[in-house]
Design a protein around this motif. Structure first.
Motif, PDB file in Angstrom:
ATOM      1  N   ILE A 440       0.862  -1.186   0.000  1.00 27.36           N
ATOM      2  CA  ILE A 440       0.000   0.000   0.000  1.00 27.36           C
ATOM      3  C   ILE A 440       0.896   1.232   0.000  1.00 27.36           C
ATOM      4  O   ILE A 440       1.613   1.499   0.974  1.00 27.36           O
ATOM      5  CB  ILE A 440      -0.930   0.024   1.219  1.00 27.36           C
ATOM      6  N   GLU A 441       0.861   1.988  -1.061  1.00 23.12           N
ATOM      7  CA  GLU A 441       1.696   3.182  -1.149  1.00 23.12           C
ATOM      8  C   GLU A 441       1.042   4.367  -0.436  1.00 23.12           C
ATOM      9  O   GLU A 441      -0.150   4.368  -0.146  1.00 23.12           O
ATOM     10  CB  GLU A 441       1.968   3.540  -2.608  1.00 23.12           C
ATOM     11  N   HIS A 442       1.858   5.351  -0.139  1.00 24.57           N
ATOM     12  CA  HIS A 442       1.440   6.607   0.483  1.00 24.57           C
ATOM     13  C   HIS A 442       0.686   6.389   1.796  1.00 24.57           C
ATOM     14  O   HIS A 442      -0.270   7.091   2.118  1.00 24.57           O
ATOM     15  CB  HIS A 442       0.597   7.438  -0.478  1.00 24.57           C
ATOM     16  N   THR A 443       1.124   5.389   2.544  1.00 22.27           N
ATOM     17  CA  THR A 443       0.603   5.194   3.898  1.00 22.27           C
ATOM     18  C   THR A 443       1.423   6.048   4.860  1.00 22.27           C
ATOM     19  O   THR A 443       2.655   6.061   4.787  1.00 22.27           O
ATOM     20  CB  THR A 443       0.715   3.716   4.310  1.00 22.27           C
ATOM     21  N   LYS A 444       0.771   6.740   5.752  1.00 19.72           N
ATOM     22  CA  LYS A 444       1.499   7.550   6.731  1.00 19.72           C
ATOM     23  C   LYS A 444       2.043   6.651   7.835  1.00 19.72           C
ATOM     24  O   LYS A 444       1.310   5.878   8.450  1.00 19.72           O
ATOM     25  CB  LYS A 444       0.596   8.622   7.341  1.00 19.72           C
TER      26      LYS A 444
END
Length: 638
Positions: A440-444
């Motif tokens: 999962i990209e752009h997970t904080k």
């Protein structure tokens, strides 16, 4: 379409293997760097940069490599990028300033030095007014080594610690366990003998710990080195053979290197080596990684100063030939001694002729692309002090080892000190969809300390990967959050870790949020006039729905409702809308959706127009297009 499950799975596996491969490559680069193999390390860091893996970190390290290879121009090129990074360690301002100075850009250098100071950097010994060695000053920008206690020092002289197969061999004059003591007239201490103890022992080591066999004599013996197979020992000893002490024309007993062999647990069959002589000293044996070269200290003819570092070949038959001086980059007009060669072929030695912190300091050599020595580095504090520091050895892991010093605070005249080098420690991992195991990209990613105080945050890259530098000996919590998923966290600790560990792997799994309001992915699809064929743009939307139902929402149930525009008869439009519903339904089934998860696929003709384009209304084609559609309704989430 029937293979779409496998496509998604293979993509996830490929990404996972790719990330793990890059993690292994970074560990390899860091290990090479810690072992002073900067040329090899720089090439691996360059690969990481090209693969866009942890690029900021790799850029910092490759800049350090070039700096330590005496290449301020290339170092400057990378440091220039490094100082633009967010949250860059403050010492890189100093390193960039030094690289500018190395290129004689003095005004720019002063600007970055001031920025280093303004950012909290302590000037300390970093004085640009002094003509300091470029690589030594960069290497010393941050403390590299940390000292550990050694429990087996005595009130007498102890030095030359060498670790092999879980045991530490060292030279000591502690011999108080015998009734008759021979004292060395030079310092009124007993003569040196060779001892062995279990690595990490906390027990005192007495005369019973002397190495078994015929090694120890009535004069000085030690220090030692041992071949990789543990069967052959090279050791220093006074010129004393078969009960006779031999002196030179000045009445002095010189040192020689002898060779012994392990037979039934005892060191015996001692040989006097052909590199020795009665009129000069030969001592401090060291072996390279494959035991094919013998390094040593000698004041033989051809020596530059008091004593030099020399090297000779050890041939397969055990003969020793081709004795050669290590040259004037290593040797000076003063004394050099105590060579050591690590697994990467880097020479460490002691000298009171090179610029140092006090009397005798410990230095390391730097090799260039052709494997030739191009410069040396002072290892800095706390390895070196204002007194004598010598007999440096490094363990195969590249981050732990020993040296000796007569600095204040020790137990005896010379004491053994253990050291460890602390590589940067970081937590890293991959955030993955718990349903389909895809990244999962752009997970904080948010890092908290043990008091739940936020320390740092970042976002995962396109492979779901993250990495954050952390301190040792602390407790942490790391949290992954993304608006389409349920938050996940892990607690971990950096306490009581092995010194050489550089990574704490912490992967996180996110479950999709079961919230109908977030299902904006179920967009309508559209058809051409008087057609039920699935267009290319519609196929893309249907693939998204298939992926959503297979992976993000595996329990979701939907229904299909298809429509036409107002043109044509009601009966014709009813049939056309049913054809569109069937075409949509069949596409989803071929894509792997279970028919039971589609409760209905119905056609409503032109009865449910989305705008005012009735049959008697003059509408633009774009308005008619909005009515030629299939709509998806979520019936059930679980």
């Amino acid at each position: 379409m029937k293979n779409i499950n496998n496509i998604f799975l293979y993509s996830a596996l490929f990404l996972s293997f790719s990330v793990f491969a890059q993690q292994g490559k970074q560990k390899k680069a860091d290990t090479l760097f810690n072992k002073f193999s900067f040329v090899k390390a720089s090439k691996v860091y360059q690969e990481l940069i090209q693969n866009n893996y942890n690029k900021d970190y790799a850029t910092r390290k490759i800049a350090d490599c070039y700096a330590l290879l005496r290449d301020p121009r290339n170092a400057n090129r990378y440091y220039k990028s490094v100082v633009k990074q967010e949250n860059v360690p403050v010492e890189y301002y100093y390193k960039y300033a030094q690289s500018l100075r190395g290129m004689k850009k003095y005004k720019e250098s002063e600007i970055w030095l001031q920025r280093y100071i303004d950012s909290g950097g302590a000037p300390g010994n970093n004085d640009f007014t002094k003509n300091v060695n470029f690589i030594s000053s960069v290497f010393g920008a941050k403390q590299q080594y940390f000292l550990d206690k050694v429990r087996f020092n005595s009130k007498f002289s102890d030095f030359g610690a060498f670790e092999h197969d879980g045991k530490v061999y060292f030279a000591s004059s502690r011999d108080e366990g015998v009734s008759t003591k021979r004292l060395y007239g030079w310092n009124a201490q007993p003569f040196l003998d060779i001892y062995v103890a279990k690595a990490g022992t906390r027990k005192n080591v007495d005369h019973t710990a002397k190495v078994p066999g015929e090694i120890n004599s009535i004069y000085h013996d030690g220090p030692v080195t041992i071949t990789k197979d543990g069967k052959t020992m090279y050791f220093s000893r006074n010129n004393f053979t078969k009960g006779f002490e031999i002196k030179d024309n000045k009445g002095l007993t010189n040192m020689k290197i002898y060779r012994a062999h392990l037979v039934d647990g005892s060191w015996t069959n001692i040989e006097d080596l052909p590199i020795n002589g009665d009129d000069f000293s030969t001592q401090h044996a060291a072996l390279n990684s494959d035991d094919s070269k013998l390094y040593f200290t000698s004041d033989r003819p051809g020596t530059y100063g008091g004593s030099d570092i020399w090297v000779a070949n050890i041939n397969e038959d055990g003969s020793i030939t081709d004795v050669e001086n290590m040259g004037n980059l290593v040797n000076t007009q003063s004394a050099e001694g105590f060579p050591f060669i690590n697994a990467e072929g880097v020479l460490f030695f002691s000298s009171d002729g090179h610029i140092g912190l006090g009397l005798m300091d410990i230095f390391a050599t730097i090799k260039g692309d052709d494997n030739a020595i191009v410069d040396i580095i002072n290892l800095g504090i706390p390895i070196n002090s204002s007194t004598d520091d010598f007999a440096f050895t490094m363990n195969p892991n590249g981050v732990t080892g020993y040296f000796a010093s007569n600095r204040r605070g020790g137990r005896g005249s010379d004491d053994i000190y253990a050291f460890h080098r602390e590589p940067v420690l970081h937590v890293e991992g991959v955030v993955t969809n718990a349903i389909n195991m895809t990244p999962i990209e752009h997970t904080k990613i948010t890092l908290y300390d043990e008091n739940d105080k936020e320390i740092a945050f970042m976002h995962t890259d396109e492979n779901g990967y993250y990495q954050i530098n952390i301190d040792r000996n602390k407790d942490y919590k790391i949290v992954a959050s993304q608006n389409k998923y349920i938050e996940d966290y892990r607690k971990f600790t950096s306490k009581n870790l092995q010194t050489e560990l550089i990574t704490i792997p912490t992967n996180l799994l996110l479950n999709p949020v079961h919230d109908v309001a977030k299902l904006a992915e179920l967009k309508d699809i559209y058809f051409d006039y008087d057609s039920h064929e699935i267009r290319e743009d519609a196929a893309k939307e249907l693939l998204k729905i298939i992926y959503l139902m297979l992976y993000d929402y595996p329990d979701m149930v939907i229904k299909i409702e298809s429509h036409t525009d107002s043109r044509g008869s009601l009966s014709y439009n009813d049939k056309l809308s049913i054809d569109r519903a069937n075409a949509t339904y069949n596409y989803l089934i071929r894509g792997g959706i279970d028919p039971s998860r589609i409760t209905a696929h119905e056609g409503f003709g032109s009865r449910q127009l989305t705008n005012g384009c009735e049959s008697d209304t003059d509408c633009e084609e774009a308005d008619h297009q909005l009515n030629r559609r299939t709509h998806f309704t979520v019936v059930q989430m679980e």
